[in-house]
Scaffold this motif. Structure first.
Motif, mmCIF file in Angstrom:
data_model
loop_
_atom_site.group_PDB
_atom_site.id
_atom_site.type_symbol
_atom_site.label_atom_id
_atom_site.label_comp_id
_atom_site.label_asym_id
_atom_site.label_seq_id
_atom_site.Cartn_x
_atom_site.Cartn_y
_atom_site.Cartn_z
ATOM 1 N N ASP A 1 2.006 5.266 -0.920
ATOM 2 C CA ASP A 1 1.584 6.642 -1.127
ATOM 3 C C ASP A 1 2.325 7.197 -2.336
ATOM 4 O O ASP A 1 3.558 7.312 -2.333
ATOM 5 C CB ASP A 1 1.903 7.469 0.127
ATOM 6 C CG ASP A 1 1.363 8.893 0.043
ATOM 7 O OD1 ASP A 1 0.914 9.295 -1.046
ATOM 8 O OD2 ASP A 1 1.404 9.587 1.075
ATOM 9 N N LEU B 1 0.876 -1.169 0.000
ATOM 10 C CA LEU B 1 0.000 0.000 0.000
ATOM 11 C C LEU B 1 0.914 1.219 0.000
ATOM 12 O O LEU B 1 1.499 1.556 1.023
ATOM 13 C CB LEU B 1 -0.923 -0.003 1.218
ATOM 14 C CG LEU B 1 -1.961 1.126 1.284
ATOM 15 C CD1 LEU B 1 -2.871 1.097 0.065
ATOM 16 C CD2 LEU B 1 -2.786 1.027 2.559
ATOM 17 N N ARG C 1 -7.029 11.028 3.528
ATOM 18 C CA ARG C 1 -5.972 10.044 3.359
ATOM 19 C C ARG C 1 -6.503 8.630 3.609
ATOM 20 O O ARG C 1 -6.252 7.708 2.837
ATOM 21 C CB ARG C 1 -4.823 10.364 4.324
ATOM 22 C CG ARG C 1 -3.631 9.427 4.212
ATOM 23 C CD ARG C 1 -2.553 9.811 5.224
ATOM 24 N NE ARG C 1 -1.451 8.873 5.202
ATOM 25 C CZ ARG C 1 -0.410 8.948 4.377
ATOM 26 N NH1 ARG C 1 -0.336 9.936 3.496
ATOM 27 N NH2 ARG C 1 0.554 8.047 4.412
ATOM 28 N N LYS C 2 -7.255 8.479 4.699
ATOM 29 C CA LYS C 2 -7.832 7.176 5.012
ATOM 30 C C LYS C 2 -8.837 6.751 3.933
ATOM 31 O O LYS C 2 -8.897 5.578 3.542
ATOM 32 C CB LYS C 2 -8.521 7.215 6.381
ATOM 33 C CG LYS C 2 -7.555 7.334 7.552
ATOM 34 C CD LYS C 2 -8.295 7.306 8.866
ATOM 35 C CE LYS C 2 -7.341 7.345 10.049
ATOM 36 N NZ LYS C 2 -6.496 6.123 10.095
ATOM 37 N N CYS D 1 -2.386 0.161 -4.378
ATOM 38 C CA CYS D 1 -2.507 -1.046 -3.544
ATOM 39 C C CYS D 1 -2.330 -2.297 -4.397
ATOM 40 O O CYS D 1 -2.883 -2.391 -5.501
ATOM 41 C CB CYS D 1 -3.870 -1.088 -2.851
ATOM 42 S SG CYS D 1 -4.130 -2.575 -1.830
ATOM 43 N N GLN E 1 -6.882 5.606 0.813
ATOM 44 C CA GLN E 1 -6.305 4.290 1.058
ATOM 45 C C GLN E 1 -7.370 3.200 0.921
ATOM 46 O O GLN E 1 -7.149 2.165 0.268
ATOM 47 C CB GLN E 1 -5.680 4.230 2.449
ATOM 48 C CG GLN E 1 -4.382 5.000 2.603
ATOM 49 C CD GLN E 1 -3.853 4.934 4.023
ATOM 50 O OE1 GLN E 1 -4.619 4.818 4.985
ATOM 51 N NE2 GLN E 1 -2.549 5.018 4.169
ATOM 52 N N PHE F 1 -2.916 6.836 -3.859
ATOM 53 C CA PHE F 1 -2.422 5.602 -3.258
ATOM 54 C C PHE F 1 -2.540 4.445 -4.242
ATOM 55 O O PHE F 1 -3.495 4.357 -5.019
ATOM 56 C CB PHE F 1 -3.197 5.258 -1.985
ATOM 57 C CG PHE F 1 -2.733 5.997 -0.775
ATOM 58 C CD1 PHE F 1 -1.744 5.465 0.045
ATOM 59 C CD2 PHE F 1 -3.279 7.237 -0.451
ATOM 60 C CE1 PHE F 1 -1.317 6.154 1.162
ATOM 61 C CE2 PHE F 1 -2.847 7.930 0.656
ATOM 62 C CZ PHE F 1 -1.861 7.394 1.473
#
Length: 270
Positions: free
Chosen positions: A136, A134, A199-200, A162, A203, A160
């Motif tokens: 950035d 994960l 940000r969360k 993943c 993600q 992001f």
């Protein structure tokens, strides 16, 4: 004959039921709940939609119900047609005829729908996800030391990446998936708390996209006996329709060599 259930929005009239002559007494919401309760006994439902009759048809409602499995839709139609179900008068149910649909034209299910489908066929503990990376990507890799000290609020966007895999232990299957998500930032309005929340969110969205990508490489094989197998697709050019001979070859015991773009993994109970 075995049936393939992909992690895609159900297409084809053979997975769709048309229910009419629904009573005008209950509300559309109440009818939707009653229909869901009855038809979910036959298999996992993708959607239940209730509509008012056209003016020329008189008061009342009709419904369109979509199953993930054509076999489940067929059983539901046979069992419920001309039955009263939850009202005093019988309802009428029509099942569409089966046709071949091109798999790569189907819309992918979102991650929550994929998880719902996996939970139904594999069980809540029958699969898991493993996040491999994960990352950035909001800042360029070639930043200088001074650029690293620039406040996060000056970033134009959050990005992001993943990489993960969906793991099915009982089938010795691992399906990789990747996803990327980006969230724009307003340099003048973003505060520390807002930045943290975004940000969360970014993600989470990257993880969801990676899960969807991983599930798209899998197909559920439902045998006539009710047993479940898993098929792994190594490329996107796979059709939803298979001949009976192809499916029988596909689901032979344990592990088979790749047949074009589709490879069978182990089958539970074989």
């Amino acid at each position: 004959m075995a049936e393939l259930v992909p992690f895609a929005v159900p297409t084809g009239s053979d997975k769709t039921l048309l229910v009419w002559e629904l009573s005008s007494g209950p509300t559309a919401e109440a009818l939707q709940h009653s229909l869901f309760t009855v038809f979910s006994q036959f298999g996992l439902l993708y959607s239940v939609r209730v509509f008012p009759n056209a003016a020329v048809a008189g008061p009342g409602f009709y419904a369109v119900i979509k199953f993930y499995s054509a076999r489940d839709a067929y059983r539901a139609q046979k069992a419920c047609n001309q039955k009263q179900l939850f009202q005093k008068s019988p309802v009428k149910i029509r099942l569409g005829t089966q046709h071949k649909a091109v798999q790569h034209n189907a819309l992918a299910l979102n991650s929550s729908r994929c998880q719902e489908l996996a939970n139904y066929y594999f069980g809540f503990n029958g699969w898991s996800k493993r996040i491999i990376k994960l990352q950035d990507l909001s800042d360029p890799e070639e930043e200088t030391e001074n650029e690293d000290m620039v406040a996060p609020l000056q970033r134009q966007s959050l990005k992001f990446f993943c990489a993960l895999e969906v793991v099915l232990p009982s089938y010795e299957c691992r399906s990789p998936g990747v996803g990327m998500a980006e969230e724009p930032l307003d340099n003048l309005e973003e505060g520390p708390l807002s930045l943290l929340m975004k940000r969360k969110k970014t993600q989470k969205l990257a993880i969801q996209k990676a899960m969807t990508d991983a599930f798209q490489k899998l197909q559920i094989v439902v045998l006539e006996s009710g047993k479940i197998a898993v098929a792994y697709r190594s490329c996107e050019e796979v059709t939803d329709a298979r001949t009976e001979e192809e499916l029988q070859d596909l689901i032979q015991a344990d592990s088979l060599e790749c047949r074009g773009p589709l490879r069978s993994l182990s089958c539970l109970g074989f």
